[in-house]
Design an enzyme around this catalytic site. Structure first.
Site, PDB file in Angstrom:
ATOM      1  N   THR A 198      -8.763   4.948 -19.424  1.00 27.31           N
ATOM      2  CA  THR A 198      -8.259   3.879 -18.561  1.00 27.31           C
ATOM      3  C   THR A 198      -9.385   2.900 -18.259  1.00 27.31           C
ATOM      4  O   THR A 198     -10.563   3.181 -18.538  1.00 27.31           O
ATOM      5  CB  THR A 198      -7.724   4.461 -17.243  1.00 27.31           C
ATOM      6  OG1 THR A 198      -8.812   5.064 -16.526  1.00 27.31           O
ATOM      7  CG2 THR A 198      -6.642   5.499 -17.500  1.00 27.31           C
ATOM      8  N   ILE A 247      -8.192  10.288 -19.917  1.00 30.30           N
ATOM      9  CA  ILE A 247      -7.503   9.149 -20.507  1.00 30.30           C
ATOM     10  C   ILE A 247      -8.417   7.929 -20.396  1.00 30.30           C
ATOM     11  O   ILE A 247      -9.017   7.685 -19.342  1.00 30.30           O
ATOM     12  CB  ILE A 247      -6.156   8.876 -19.803  1.00 30.30           C
ATOM     13  CG1 ILE A 247      -5.242  10.098 -19.915  1.00 30.30           C
ATOM     14  CG2 ILE A 247      -5.485   7.639 -20.376  1.00 30.30           C
ATOM     15  CD1 ILE A 247      -4.832  10.456 -21.333  1.00 30.30           C
ATOM     16  N   LYS A 299      -4.203  17.833  -6.626  1.00 32.07           N
ATOM     17  CA  LYS A 299      -3.405  17.729  -7.845  1.00 32.07           C
ATOM     18  C   LYS A 299      -2.583  19.001  -8.047  1.00 32.07           C
ATOM     19  O   LYS A 299      -1.434  18.947  -8.493  1.00 32.07           O
ATOM     20  CB  LYS A 299      -4.303  17.466  -9.054  1.00 32.07           C
ATOM     21  CG  LYS A 299      -4.822  16.049  -9.163  1.00 32.07           C
ATOM     22  CD  LYS A 299      -3.698  15.041  -9.365  1.00 32.07           C
ATOM     23  CE  LYS A 299      -4.232  13.660  -9.709  1.00 32.07           C
ATOM     24  NZ  LYS A 299      -3.151  12.659  -9.878  1.00 32.07           N
ATOM     25  N   GLY A 316     -17.896  18.819  -3.132  1.00 29.97           N
ATOM     26  CA  GLY A 316     -17.522  20.211  -3.322  1.00 29.97           C
ATOM     27  C   GLY A 316     -17.297  20.936  -2.016  1.00 29.97           C
ATOM     28  O   GLY A 316     -17.247  20.331  -0.934  1.00 29.97           O
ATOM     29  N   TYR A 364      -9.877  16.648  -5.141  1.00 33.41           N
ATOM     30  CA  TYR A 364      -9.027  16.091  -6.183  1.00 33.41           C
ATOM     31  C   TYR A 364      -8.260  17.198  -6.892  1.00 33.41           C
ATOM     32  O   TYR A 364      -7.048  17.098  -7.111  1.00 33.41           O
ATOM     33  CB  TYR A 364      -9.886  15.314  -7.174  1.00 33.41           C
ATOM     34  CG  TYR A 364      -9.116  14.662  -8.294  1.00 33.41           C
ATOM     35  CD1 TYR A 364      -8.414  13.478  -8.075  1.00 33.41           C
ATOM     36  CD2 TYR A 364      -9.110  15.205  -9.578  1.00 33.41           C
ATOM     37  CE1 TYR A 364      -7.714  12.861  -9.111  1.00 33.41           C
ATOM     38  CE2 TYR A 364      -8.426  14.600 -10.605  1.00 33.41           C
ATOM     39  CZ  TYR A 364      -7.727  13.431 -10.370  1.00 33.41           C
ATOM     40  OH  TYR A 364      -7.040  12.823 -11.400  1.00 33.41           O
ATOM     41  N   ASP A 409       0.863  -1.175   0.000  1.00 28.32           N
ATOM     42  CA  ASP A 409       0.000   0.000   0.000  1.00 28.32           C
ATOM     43  C   ASP A 409       0.899   1.224   0.000  1.00 28.32           C
ATOM     44  O   ASP A 409       1.575   1.503   0.997  1.00 28.32           O
ATOM     45  CB  ASP A 409      -0.904  -0.018   1.233  1.00 28.32           C
ATOM     46  CG  ASP A 409      -1.853   1.178   1.282  1.00 28.32           C
ATOM     47  OD1 ASP A 409      -1.735   2.096   0.441  1.00 28.32           O
ATOM     48  OD2 ASP A 409      -2.718   1.204   2.183  1.00 28.32           O
TER      49      ASP A 409
END
Length: 271
Positions: free
Chosen positions: A199, A197, A168, A106, A164, A71
């Site tokens: 994925t 992307i 980032k 949010g 997020y 992990d």
């Protein structure tokens, strides 16, 4: 003016990673799996790291590497990982960190638990990888670290989760700070910043949905994991030896655009 007689390097050779050892965090699927293949094809021995044994071991077999189940958010696991790399190989030349999942929430509705979870899922493992992996790279004569961020860390769109995005953005700046601190140790730190992307996590979307989203991108296509792995390979190689502290955007041109300040049917543009 004298003729330029500067030595010309073998550019193809600068892409090679023969004899080098790379750790890939989150190697079990998507960008991580493709990055493991890219590094291995360039000659590196790849240590594939993931929390789930089956996909991590499968990718390690595909690339002729080594699987370590761990992990990456757990300090004890990360200490064990780098200790094992030191014991088995005696060196470390690079770290590639793919890990991150976004969760919704949010400013007004995100819980403390979700906020902390997102912090750990985006930032904690990158911090641990740099802190615990850098001494081994230093002792190996230097190395590279390549992190994977997101254009969500630089731009704001409705519906993109708060935590997020901000973590980032913090990852992008961690790249810069770490590059300055670790540069004198012979360690370069760079980040790849993708758009959407395709994925495995996005496989539930329909072909029609992908076609509609692709129209938002100047290249009119959604990126594949291999598109990001190729940038990671470049940043891992000597082709990028003069780059550090950079956030390299690979988003199909999405973020070079801005919304038009006027309606499409505005009259008056004429010669």
């Amino acid at each position: 003016m004298d003729f330029d007689e500067t030595a010309v390097p073998g550019y193809g050779g600068l892409l090679r990673l023969d004899g080098q050892v790379f750790v890939v965090l989150g190697a079990g699927q998507g960008i991580g799996r493709q990055s493991a293949h890219a590094l291995a094809q360039a000659g590196a021995t790849v240590v594939c790291v993931g929390r789930r044994a089956e996909p991590t071991e499968r990718v390690a077999r595909e690339v002729g590497g080594v699987a370590i189940v761990a992990d990456a958010q757990d300090r004890g696991d990360m200490v064990r990982l780098f200790d094992e790399v030191r014991t088995r190989f005696g060196k470390l030349n690079g770290i590639v960190d793919i890990i991150a999942i976004g969760i919704r929430g949010g400013v007004l509705d995100m819980t403390d638990d979700d906020y902390q979870w997102q912090h750990d899922n985006v930032l904690r493992h990158a911090f641990l990888a740099l802190q615990l992996g850098a001494p081994l790279m230093r002792d190996s004569g230097g190395g590279v670290a390549v992190l994977v961020s997101s254009v969500a860390g630089q731009h704001v769109w409705p519906g993109i989760t708060l935590a997020y995005s901000i973590f980032k953005a913090a990852l992008d700046h961690m790249t810069r700070v770490a590059a300055v601190e670790l540069g004198p140790l012979g360690i370069r730190v760079n980040t790849v910043s993708p758009g959407l992307i395709k994925t495995p996590r996005w496989q539930t979307q329909t072909a029609e949905w992908y076609e509609r989203v692709a129209q938002r991108y100047p290249v009119r296509r959604i990126g594949e994991p291999s598109d990001i792995a190729s940038v990671i390979l470049f940043l891992s190689s000597e082709l990028s030896r003069n780059m550090t502290g950079q956030v390299l955007v690979a988003d199909g041109g999405l973020t070079i655009q801005s919304p038009s300040p006027v309606p499409d049917d505005m009259q008056g543009w004429s010669r």
